[in-house]
Design an enzyme around this catalytic site. Structure first.
Site, PDB file in Angstrom:
ATOM      1  N   LYS A 129     -27.650  14.486 -63.719  1.00  6.42           N
ATOM      2  CA  LYS A 129     -28.717  14.361 -64.733  1.00  6.42           C
ATOM      3  C   LYS A 129     -29.949  15.135 -64.316  1.00  6.42           C
ATOM      4  CE  LYS A 129     -31.596  10.474 -65.575  1.00  6.42           C
ATOM      5  NZ  LYS A 129     -31.682   9.050 -65.937  1.00  6.42           N
TER       6      LYS A 129
ATOM      7  N   ARG B 150     -33.894  15.422 -65.643  1.00 13.50           N
ATOM      8  CA  ARG B 150     -34.860  14.902 -66.612  1.00 13.50           C
ATOM      9  C   ARG B 150     -35.956  15.945 -66.826  1.00 13.50           C
ATOM     10  NH1 ARG B 150     -36.281  10.410 -69.106  1.00 13.50           N
ATOM     11  NH2 ARG B 150     -34.811   8.988 -68.103  1.00 13.50           N
TER      12      ARG B 150
END
Ligand code: R5P
Length: 285
Positions: A187, A189
């Site tokens: 991931k 962000r």
């Protein structure tokens, strides 16, 4: 005696039943100038030796209310004050991410520590935040319950976490379910609501997938993960978390992304299917 903050009334009641302790009468009010007043007249009346205050600090008001309840039970003469933070607000702000920024988790932990003898919190985002409390808070692990509401007929299930940090939660959930593969996404962000998810290596085509995280806040992380899974022809899709913050349009976002069900625990009171962390907390009380 169990004392509930306004944000954790159902969990406080469940804990009172679990421990077979009385649930104190409480009052939550607001003065015309906006100031809060949280009080525990039931504690003053019953005069117990111990008060266990259960309050998820999901907002600034909830923080303030907790400090007031701690003070109120001391004022009532209670000898031992235990503070249960089912969800610790500001827990993700565990470092000064830019020069001049506060370590907000430490700031709130210090304030809470002044009014209590002991703190329990459930699956904090980073266990290290427990050390901000004085004395150190106890982290209670409720992840073993996340599998409870899942259908028992999942097809070749895969338990995925949206990032490496939550893989243990995915593994614990898989172990509790009894069968399945685990893996995690990568991931990145970009902002509070913009998240990029890179696919995991597991082949999900035709298989039922459960995505497991500690918190669902805006739902951006989970909905990105789910759209990657849809692109790869996954079967039924479920998301589960310890703390269903579900801010803004998170539920709609996840439902539109194709999620069949959203599960969480009762650390935060929201309209999703939940499992209770009361038994896990009771073991520490
Ligand atoms: C952060 O690393 C947490 O584990 C969660 O992934 C995050 O809080 C989820 O936030 P949101 O739902 O806003 O993407």
């Amino acid at each position: 005696m169990i004392v509930s903050g306004s944000t954790s009334q159902a969990l406080a009641a469940a804990l009172a039943r679990e421990l077979e302790e009385p649930l104190a009468a409480v009052e939550y009010d607001r003065f015309p100038d906006g100031e809060l007043l949280a009080a525990a007249p039931g504690v003053a009346e019953a005069d117990p030796d111990r008060a266990v205050i259960v309050a998820s600090t999901v907002s600034s008001d909830a923080h303030l209310e907790l400090l007031q309840l701690q003070d109120a039970v001391r004022e009532a003469g209670v000898e031992e004050v235990v503070t249960v933070l089912p969800y610790m607000g500001y827990g993700r702000q565990d470092a000064a991410f830019e020069p001049g920024h506060p370590v907000s988790a430490r700031a709130v932990a210090r304030a809470i520590s002044t009014g209590t003898d002991r703190v329990l919190t459930v699956n904090p985002h980073e266990t290290a935040v427990c050390e901000f409390f004085e004395p150190t808070a106890t982290a209670v692990d409720a992840a073993g319950r996340l599998a409870d509401p899942l259908p028992d007929d999942l097809t070749e299930p895969v338990f995925l976490s949206p990032d490496a940090g939550a893989i243990e939660l995915a593994e614990t959930t898989r172990d509790a379910y009894g069968t399945g593969e685990t893996d995690y996404f990568e991931k990145t962000r970009h902002s509070g609501t913009e998240v990029e998810i890179s696919p995991s290596d597991v082949d999900v085509a035709g298989r039922d997938v459960v995505v497991v995280d500690d918190i669902i806040a805006t739902g951006s992380t989970m909905s990105e993960a789910v759209s990657v899974l849809c692109d790869r022809d996954a079967g039924r899709l479920f998301v589960t978390c310890v703390h269903p913050l579900l801010a803004r349009d998170a539920v709609t976002k996840l439902s539109r992304a194709g999620v069949e069900a959203i599960y969480g625990t009762d650390t935060i009171e929201r309209g999703v299917d939940t499992v209770s962390v009361a038994p896990a907390l009771a073991e520490h009380l």
